[in-house]
Design a protein around this motif. Structure first.
Motif: not given
Length: 61
Positions: A40-50
């Motif tokens: 959830n953090h990586c996909n929705k909050q992290c720019d790299v994840g996005k």
């Protein structure tokens, strides 16, 4: 961009940006094997994840 180019770009991002991520490490320590909280953090909050998510969408085309 070809499928191979997209996969290469995702691999580079993960190796350069995600590998030493302190936030990911801290979330892993805090939540253990509950990957939904980490994802959830990586996909929705992290720019790299996005960025990785957007690249992944190109693989389904």
């Amino acid at each position: 961009m070809s499928r191979l180019d997209v996969l290469t770009q995702i691999n580079l991002l993960m190796n350069q940006k995600c590998k030493g991520c302190k936030t990911h490490y801290e979330l892993s320590k805090l939540h253990g094997s509950n990957f939904s909280k980490i994802d959830n953090h990586c996909n929705k909050q992290c720019d790299v994840g996005k960025q990785i998510q957007e690249l992944g969408k190109q693989l389904t085309k």
